[in-house]
Design a protein around this motif. Structure first.
Motif, mmCIF file in Angstrom:
data_model
loop_
_atom_site.group_PDB
_atom_site.id
_atom_site.type_symbol
_atom_site.label_atom_id
_atom_site.label_comp_id
_atom_site.label_asym_id
_atom_site.label_seq_id
_atom_site.Cartn_x
_atom_site.Cartn_y
_atom_site.Cartn_z
ATOM 1 N N GLY A 139 -6.867 39.373 61.072
ATOM 2 C CA GLY A 139 -7.849 38.280 60.778
ATOM 3 C C GLY A 139 -7.477 37.170 62.102
ATOM 4 O O GLY A 139 -8.406 36.605 62.311
ATOM 5 N N LEU A 140 -6.230 37.196 62.392
ATOM 6 C CA LEU A 140 -5.837 36.213 63.502
ATOM 7 C C LEU A 140 -6.605 36.609 64.898
ATOM 8 O O LEU A 140 -6.934 35.604 65.436
ATOM 9 N N ILE A 141 -6.520 37.821 64.986
ATOM 10 C CA ILE A 141 -6.962 38.358 66.477
ATOM 11 C C ILE A 141 -8.564 38.047 66.303
ATOM 12 O O ILE A 141 -9.383 37.427 67.377
ATOM 13 N N ALA A 142 -9.194 38.336 65.266
ATOM 14 C CA ALA A 142 -10.654 37.948 64.947
ATOM 15 C C ALA A 142 -11.099 36.379 65.176
ATOM 16 O O ALA A 142 -12.112 36.414 65.836
ATOM 17 N N THR A 143 -10.151 35.951 64.629
ATOM 18 C CA THR A 143 -10.437 34.398 64.710
ATOM 19 C C THR A 143 -10.308 33.919 66.203
ATOM 20 O O THR A 143 -11.228 32.954 66.428
ATOM 21 N N MET A 144 -9.363 34.334 66.730
ATOM 22 C CA MET A 144 -9.423 34.039 68.154
ATOM 23 C C MET A 144 -10.403 34.597 68.952
ATOM 24 O O MET A 144 -10.919 33.805 69.977
ATOM 25 N N VAL A 145 -10.919 35.888 68.777
ATOM 26 C CA VAL A 145 -12.022 36.344 69.652
ATOM 27 C C VAL A 145 -13.228 35.231 69.393
ATOM 28 O O VAL A 145 -14.043 35.157 70.020
ATOM 29 N N ILE A 146 -13.626 34.980 67.918
ATOM 30 C CA ILE A 146 -14.582 34.172 67.554
ATOM 31 C C ILE A 146 -14.624 32.794 68.465
ATOM 32 O O ILE A 146 -15.554 32.321 68.835
ATOM 33 N N ILE A 147 -13.441 32.062 68.171
ATOM 34 C CA ILE A 147 -13.222 30.751 69.028
ATOM 35 C C ILE A 147 -13.645 30.908 70.483
ATOM 36 O O ILE A 147 -14.218 30.194 71.172
ATOM 37 N N SER A 148 -12.851 31.923 71.027
ATOM 38 C CA SER A 148 -13.032 32.121 72.533
ATOM 39 C C SER A 148 -14.745 32.508 72.956
ATOM 40 O O SER A 148 -15.142 32.075 74.017
ATOM 41 N N MET A 149 -15.216 33.169 72.240
ATOM 42 C CA MET A 149 -16.550 33.421 72.245
ATOM 43 C C MET A 149 -17.531 32.131 72.199
ATOM 44 O O MET A 149 -18.643 32.078 72.939
ATOM 45 N N ARG A 150 -17.108 31.055 71.550
ATOM 46 C CA ARG A 150 -17.797 30.105 71.423
ATOM 47 C C ARG A 150 -17.647 28.895 72.597
ATOM 48 O O ARG A 150 -18.187 27.682 72.593
ATOM 49 N N GLN A 151 -16.705 29.161 73.362
ATOM 50 C CA GLN A 151 -16.132 28.312 74.343
ATOM 51 C C GLN A 151 -17.361 28.495 75.452
ATOM 52 O O GLN A 151 -17.815 29.628 75.925
ATOM 53 N N ASP A 152 -17.489 27.351 76.071
ATOM 54 C CA ASP A 152 -18.435 27.215 77.258
ATOM 55 C C ASP A 152 -17.676 27.338 78.546
ATOM 56 O O ASP A 152 -16.680 26.724 78.871
ATOM 57 N N VAL A 153 -18.159 28.397 79.238
ATOM 58 C CA VAL A 153 -17.200 28.632 80.458
ATOM 59 C C VAL A 153 -18.255 28.597 81.502
ATOM 60 O O VAL A 153 -17.991 29.542 82.649
ATOM 61 N N SER A 154 -19.116 27.757 81.561
ATOM 62 C CA SER A 154 -20.093 27.571 82.748
ATOM 63 C C SER A 154 -19.484 27.506 84.130
ATOM 64 O O SER A 154 -18.180 26.407 83.972
ATOM 65 N N LEU A 155 -19.746 27.396 85.034
ATOM 66 C CA LEU A 155 -19.149 27.287 86.301
ATOM 67 C C LEU A 155 -19.477 25.799 86.817
ATOM 68 O O LEU A 155 -20.487 25.255 85.951
ATOM 69 N N VAL A 156 -18.893 24.996 87.634
ATOM 70 C CA VAL A 156 -19.275 23.601 87.961
ATOM 71 C C VAL A 156 -20.643 23.452 88.477
ATOM 72 O O VAL A 156 -21.122 22.595 88.099
ATOM 73 N N ALA A 157 -20.858 24.346 89.256
ATOM 74 C CA ALA A 157 -22.196 24.379 89.797
ATOM 75 C C ALA A 157 -22.782 25.904 89.756
ATOM 76 O O ALA A 157 -22.124 26.759 89.805
ATOM 77 N N LYS A 158 -24.184 25.914 89.643
ATOM 78 C CA LYS A 158 -24.788 27.115 89.259
ATOM 79 C C LYS A 158 -24.782 27.956 90.519
ATOM 80 O O LYS A 158 -24.763 29.082 90.509
#
Length: 144
Positions: free
Chosen positions: A16-35
């Motif tokens: 459950g902890l690992i699944a929660t961490m995966v869900i949280i990390s998938m929702r984070q915006d990891v876009s580059l500073v410039a396209k």
């Protein structure tokens, strides 16, 4: 509760902890500073030359002020400025707030921007122009 049940409960909690961490990390915006980050990286030697040209201006460098009383951002260019350029207000935390303006200083070299047009916080102001077959670039930090 025997030791077998404790192992199963521990395993279920761990999954459950690992699944929660995966869900949280998938929702984070990891876009580059410039396209076009990689294209900019390859052309960075030209940027180094622009910065070097800017530093060669000596006392005629660009100044940036935020005037709280008038709620204005003032960009002060050298009075001798006769080139074409751009001001890019870059918001590191949210690219959708970025704004670009053409450099149009008045006769004294001042260009004003309304601070109310910008969200409060940290901004990087990128100023680039070309004049007399030379390109210039300066980056300033502004906190509104």
């Amino acid at each position: 509760m025997n030791w077998g049940t404790k192992i199963v409960v521990s395993f279920i909690l761990f999954v459950g902890l690992i699944a929660t961490m995966v869900i949280i990390s998938m929702r984070q915006d990891v876009s580059l500073v410039a396209k076009d980050y990689y294209v900019q990286e390859i052309a960075y030697q030209d940027q180094i030359e622009r910065i070097k040209n800017y530093k060669g201006l000596g006392d005629n460098q660009v100044k940036l002020k935020y005037e709280v009383q008038t709620d204005k951002i003032v960009l002060i260019l050298p009075k001798s400025y006769a080139g074409k350029g751009e001001v890019h207000f870059f918001r590191p935390s949210d690219a959708s707030l970025d704004a670009r303006y053409v450099l149009k200083p008045d006769a004294e070299g001042y260009q004003h921007f309304h601070a109310s047009d910008f969200k409060k916080g940290l901004w990087r102001v990128k100023i680039s122009w070309h004049e007399n077959d030379r390109e210039y670039y300066e980056e300033k930090t502004l906190i509104i």
